[in-house]
Structures are given as structure tokens and as C-alpha cells.
Design a protein around this motif. Structure first.
Motif, short mmCIF file in Angstrom:
data_model
loop_
_atom_site.label_atom_id
_atom_site.label_comp_id
_atom_site.label_asym_id
_atom_site.label_seq_id
_atom_site.Cartn_x
_atom_site.Cartn_y
_atom_site.Cartn_z
N ALA A 127 0.85 -1.19 0.00
CA ALA A 127 0.00 0.00 0.00
C ALA A 127 0.88 1.24 0.00
O ALA A 127 2.04 1.20 0.40
CB ALA A 127 -0.91 0.02 1.23
N ASN A 128 0.33 2.33 -0.46
CA ASN A 128 0.92 3.65 -0.28
C ASN A 128 0.29 4.31 0.94
O ASN A 128 -0.93 4.27 1.12
CB ASN A 128 0.67 4.53 -1.51
CG ASN A 128 1.60 4.22 -2.66
OD1 ASN A 128 2.70 4.77 -2.75
ND2 ASN A 128 1.17 3.33 -3.55
N ARG A 168 4.85 2.02 0.96
CA ARG A 168 5.59 3.09 0.28
C ARG A 168 5.20 4.40 0.94
O ARG A 168 4.03 4.80 0.90
CB ARG A 168 5.26 3.09 -1.21
CG ARG A 168 6.00 4.14 -2.02
CD ARG A 168 5.78 3.90 -3.52
NE ARG A 168 6.40 4.93 -4.33
CZ ARG A 168 5.74 5.96 -4.90
NH1 ARG A 168 4.42 6.08 -4.75
NH2 ARG A 168 6.38 6.84 -5.62
N ILE A 169 6.18 5.06 1.57
CA ILE A 169 5.88 6.25 2.36
C ILE A 169 6.85 7.38 2.02
O ILE A 169 7.93 7.16 1.49
CB ILE A 169 5.89 5.95 3.87
CG1 ILE A 169 7.29 5.52 4.35
CG2 ILE A 169 4.88 4.84 4.19
CD1 ILE A 169 7.34 5.24 5.84
N VAL A 205 9.37 1.28 1.42
CA VAL A 205 10.05 1.98 0.34
C VAL A 205 9.93 3.47 0.66
O VAL A 205 8.82 3.98 0.89
CB VAL A 205 9.39 1.68 -1.02
CG1 VAL A 205 10.03 2.51 -2.13
CG2 VAL A 205 9.49 0.19 -1.33
N LEU A 206 11.06 4.16 0.69
CA LEU A 206 11.10 5.57 1.08
C LEU A 206 11.51 6.42 -0.11
O LEU A 206 12.58 6.23 -0.68
CB LEU A 206 12.10 5.79 2.21
CG LEU A 206 11.87 4.98 3.50
CD1 LEU A 206 12.93 5.35 4.54
CD2 LEU A 206 10.48 5.21 4.06
N GLY A 249 -4.67 9.13 2.65
CA GLY A 249 -3.79 8.76 1.54
C GLY A 249 -3.96 9.67 0.34
O GLY A 249 -3.05 9.77 -0.49
N ASP A 250 -5.12 10.32 0.22
CA ASP A 250 -5.30 11.33 -0.83
C ASP A 250 -4.55 12.58 -0.39
O ASP A 250 -4.90 13.19 0.64
CB ASP A 250 -6.79 11.66 -0.98
CG ASP A 250 -7.61 10.43 -1.34
OD1 ASP A 250 -7.43 9.92 -2.45
OD2 ASP A 250 -8.43 9.99 -0.50
N PRO A 251 -3.51 12.99 -1.13
CA PRO A 251 -2.66 14.09 -0.68
C PRO A 251 -3.37 15.44 -0.76
O PRO A 251 -4.48 15.54 -1.29
CB PRO A 251 -1.45 14.01 -1.61
CG PRO A 251 -1.90 13.23 -2.79
CD PRO A 251 -2.99 12.33 -2.34
#
Length: 453
Positions: free
Chosen positions: A58-59, A94-95, A142-143, A416-418
Motif C-alpha cells: 500500500a501507499n 511506500r511512504i 520503500v522511502l 492517503g489522498d494528498p
């Protein structure tokens, strides 16, 4: 991460065979020397402790903000979100590991850094906390280390710090697409802007986690560093093609820098694939050719690319799914050409009717997710390079603060929606039972294939 379309424009998102063997050798050698618990690369496969590593991911760009010991943070929620994701079979996150304090109107605050060499330790400790919690659950992260787009400051902000304060806001009617992306292309050509970025890269990659006491370079909870979120050479064809030498040099130089600081972890570009490469296959290939780039990435956004008519989702749904499946297949072919793994690390679809409230069904989104999952399983059965997926994005407990579903400065709901997007547009809420059931089933099916390999 996605980009809202401008009326009248289609916005994008967010010798090879002969050289592929040579490209595989150096990273594989590094991978074989990595300590236990590290994700490694061997040719076109990711591996973990000698076994295939295939994942459901996930993101969740905002986890460092949740992890901060500050008014905007919520460490208890961070733990609950990770527990919920783990229960659904998600093992990879993924952050964001960067955000630049920006004059751009849609950029998030607080940020990790401003133009000075003094970085925001509160937010860096928030990242430490997120990494510690991820590691405790046996998950991988994952950065990404900057952003092509404006919502976390990104490359446009770096440029503004060195060019006398000039910048363009995304979706500014006075500067229609591709003006923003073309302006941003100056970043790769700016030695001063790239130097500031590289200073930050050195700091984060060389950091020791204040929660665990483990150097990031020695932390098995980290799967990969990523150069940026959705880097691209430019927006328009002419500008992008002219800028390719600078773009490739930035990729290769930055990947080499990261590997020199941390030889234990993978590196990827964070690119969208064809849609971030002005539809040129050779740009996708060349941007991932370096032996310091370990795997390819692709992002899929039917609602932002004109594949899905969001005013007639039911009528356009079948076509959007066909085009998305074809997009995956094309990138699997690119990965085979380079003999490197592939991750579909962003894919998103609106709720039914293009509405944002968590009570709205996700019937069409679930069908789209099922197609992506089916492609992963089919490739896994043949031992192919498609190693995993990260859906965009996990909203979890987050809810829009305002009735118009718009983010405002000072909000700390963290979805999660920026910030530049409607809150609830693409994110998966904790109450999305059908979508979460799909994720659990996919995780179970993928695990069976891996165990039989």
C-alpha cells in the motif's frame, strides 16, 4: 499520487537485450552479500532470505507525520493502521521521507526541510517511529526522497530556493499544462538545486534511527530507497526529449550516491513508466538501465489519463480496465528486456460516481483492483518479473475534515489522498469491506504461489 486534469488536456501522472546480462551482475553481487532479512535482487526477481519475495503493498505517504511526537502526529493511530494493513495481508509500505517547505499553494506542512541545512528533527523522528513500527511487524518500506509534484514541495520548491523565488503552481489557469512540468525540468539542470537535494539524501540515507538505534543502511525493514515520487524529464514532448541527458544524469548520479552510502538496499526511480516518459518505450528502458537501479516501477491512473470518463464511469469502465491490463503487460515486457523486477507501485480508481464519501460503493474500483491482482498472479505462476503492487492509497481511519472534501492548511486528519486532491478520491478507508476482502484474498493466493515456487 495523482494529478487532477486540466480541461482540454490529457494529464499524465502522476542493444537493450545485449546489455541486460551485464546490468544484472553488479546488483546481484551486492544482493548476495546482504545480511539476513534484506530484500535483494537476483536478475529479474526480488528475493528475501533465499526465497522469492512477492508482496501486496500500500501507499501511505503520511506515516512519518503520524509518527511524529507533535500535535499533528498520532502514534496510536499509526500502530492501528499498520495492524489493520497487516491483517489484510499487506507487507510493504511506500511512504514519504521528504517534504520541502514550499510557497506552492497545495504543499503539505510541516515539512522535513527548508532551504537551510537544519532539517526538521521532529518529522525525521516521526519517520524513525514509522520505520520502527513497520519493522516490528515484519513489514518492508520503500522511502522516496523528493517529489516531482507540488503537494510535498518537491523539485519546484528546490528550484525556487536557488532561482530567486520563481515558481509555478500546478493547475494555475495562467500556466496550463505542460507549463508546470516543463518548468520543473530545470531542476535536473540546476547544479545548485540538485546539490541541496543531494545534501538531504546524504542526511536521510546516512541517518541512524533514534527509536531503534539501527542505521537506516543496516535496517532490514527498509526494502528500497526511491529517488523521487514520479520523476519525469518534463511535460511536453519537445522539452522532455531535449532534457533527457540531464534527466538520465540525475538518475544515474543519485542512484550511485545512494549505493555508495548504503550498499545493502535496493534503489528505484519512482517513475510512472510510459506515462511519465512521454509515451516513449526507450525512455522507460534508459531511465532504468543503470546497474544502480534495481527494479522498474509503473503507476496506473485511468481516471487521470483519459481512459476513464469520470462523468460516465459505467460506460467507460470496460475500456479503462482493458487499457490498464495492457499497460501492465507492456511494462512486464520492459522488465524482461532489462532482466529486472517490476513493481506496480501506484494504482488507483475512483469510487462509484466519482464521489468521495466513505459510504459510496467501490464496485468499479474493486473490478479494477481484481484485474491488477490477476495480472500479478498470472505472472507469478510463470516466475515472471512482476514482484508486487502498492495500491494508492490507504486512508484507514482518516476522514475529510470539511464537507467539500478539501484539505486545508492545519488539517491533521492525514488521508492517503494528498493535499492537492479531494480527500477520499482514491484512498481506501478502513470501512471499505469489499476492497479489503479483495486484498486479503489476493495476499492468500500470492502466498500460495510463492510457497510452491
Amino acid at each position: 499520487m495523482t494529478i487532477a486534469p486540466i480541461e482540454g488536456f490529457e494529464l499524465t501522472r502522476r542493444g537493450v537485450l545485449a546489455s541486460s546480462v551485464a546490468l544484472a551482475l553488479a546488483p546481484a553481487a551486492v544482493a548476495n552479500a546482504a545480511p539476513a532479512g534484506f530484500v535483494t535482487r537476483e536478475g529479474g526477481a526480488l528475493r528475501l532470505d533465499g526465497k522469492p519475495y512477492r508482496f501486496v503493498g500500500a501507499n501511505a505517504w503520511y506515516f512519518a507525520w503520524l509518527g511524529a511526537d507533535a500535535e499533528f502526529g498520532d502514534r496510536a493511530r499509526l500502530a492501528r493502521e499498520l495492524d489493520a494493513l497487516a491483517a489484510d495481508g499487506v507487507t510493504n509500505l511506500r511512504i514519504g521521507a521528504s517534504a520541502e517547505l514550499s510557497p506552492l499553494k497545495n504543499s503539505v506542512r510541516p515539512a522535513f526541510r527548508d532551504p537551510s541545512p537544519e532539517y526538521n528533527e521532529t518529522l525525521l523522528v516521526g519517520l524513525d517511529q514509522a520505520m520502527a513500527e513497520i519493522g516490528r511487524r515484519g513489514m518492508k518500506a520503500v522511502l522516496y526522497l523528493t517529489n516531482f509534484w507540488e503537494w510535498s514541495g518537491g523539485m519546484m520548491t528546490y528550484l525556487s530556493w536557488v532561482n530567486g523565488g520563481r515558481y509555478i503552481n500546478m493547475n494555475d489557469p495562467a500556466h496550463p499544462w505542460p507549463a508546470f512540468a516543463d518548468f520543473n525540468a530545470d531542476f535536473y539542470r540546476s547544479e545548485a538545486a540538485v546539490a541541496l537535494y543531494h545534501d538531504y539524501v546524504r542526511t536521510v540515507v546516512g541517518r541512524t534511527n533514534t527509536v531503534t538505534g539501527i542505521r537506516y543502511a543496516d535496517d532490514p525493514a527498509l526494502m528500497a530507497w526511491q529517488l523521487a515520487n514520479e520523476p519525469r524529464a518534463a511535460g511536453g514532448q519537445a522539452e522532455a526529449l531535449a532534457n533527457l541527458p540531464a534527466f538520465y544524469a540525475w538518475i544515474n548520479d543519485t542512484a550511485r550516491l545512494i549505493k555508495s552510502l548504503d550498499p545493502n538496499h535496493l534503489v528505484s526511480t519512482g517513475g510512472e513508466g510510459l506515462k511519465g516518459s512521454v509515451e516513449h518505450a526507450e525512455v522507460v528502458i534508459e531511465s532504468c538501465r543503470s546497474p544502480d537501479i534495481d527494479y522498474l516501477t509503473a503507476h496506473i491512473w485511468p481516471g487521470n489519463w483519459g481512459w476513464l470518463d469520470r462523468k460516465d464511469m459505467a460506460g467507460a469502465h470496460a475500456r479503462a480496465r482493458i487499457l490498464s491490463t495492457d499497460y501492465v503487460a507492456r511494462h512486464i515486457d520492459f522488465a524482461r528486456q532489462l532482466d529486472k523486477p517490476l513493481v506496480i507501485e501506484e494504482f488507483g480508481y475512483p469510487r462509484d460516481g466519482d464521489l468521495y464519501d466513505p459510504t459510496v460503493p467501490t464496485t468499479m474500483r474493486d473490478g479494477f483492483y481484481a484485474d491488477i491482482h490477476a495480472a500479478v498472479l498470472a505472472d507469478a505462476r510463470t516466475g515472471g518479473p512482476l514482484a508486487g503492487t502498492n495500491f494508492w492509497a490507504w486512508n484507514g481511519e482518516g476522514r475529510a475534515r470539511h464537507s467539500d472534501h478539501r484539505f486545508r492548511n492545519g488539517d491533521d486528519a492525514w488521508l492517503g489522498d494528498p493535499p492537492h486532491e479531494p480527500q477520499g478520491w482514491y484512498g481506501v478507508f478502513d470501512t471499505d469491506r469489499s476492497t479489503r476482502a479483495l486484498l486479503r484474498a489476493h495476499a492468500t493466493n500470492l502466498a500460495r504461489i510463492v510457497s510452491a515456487a
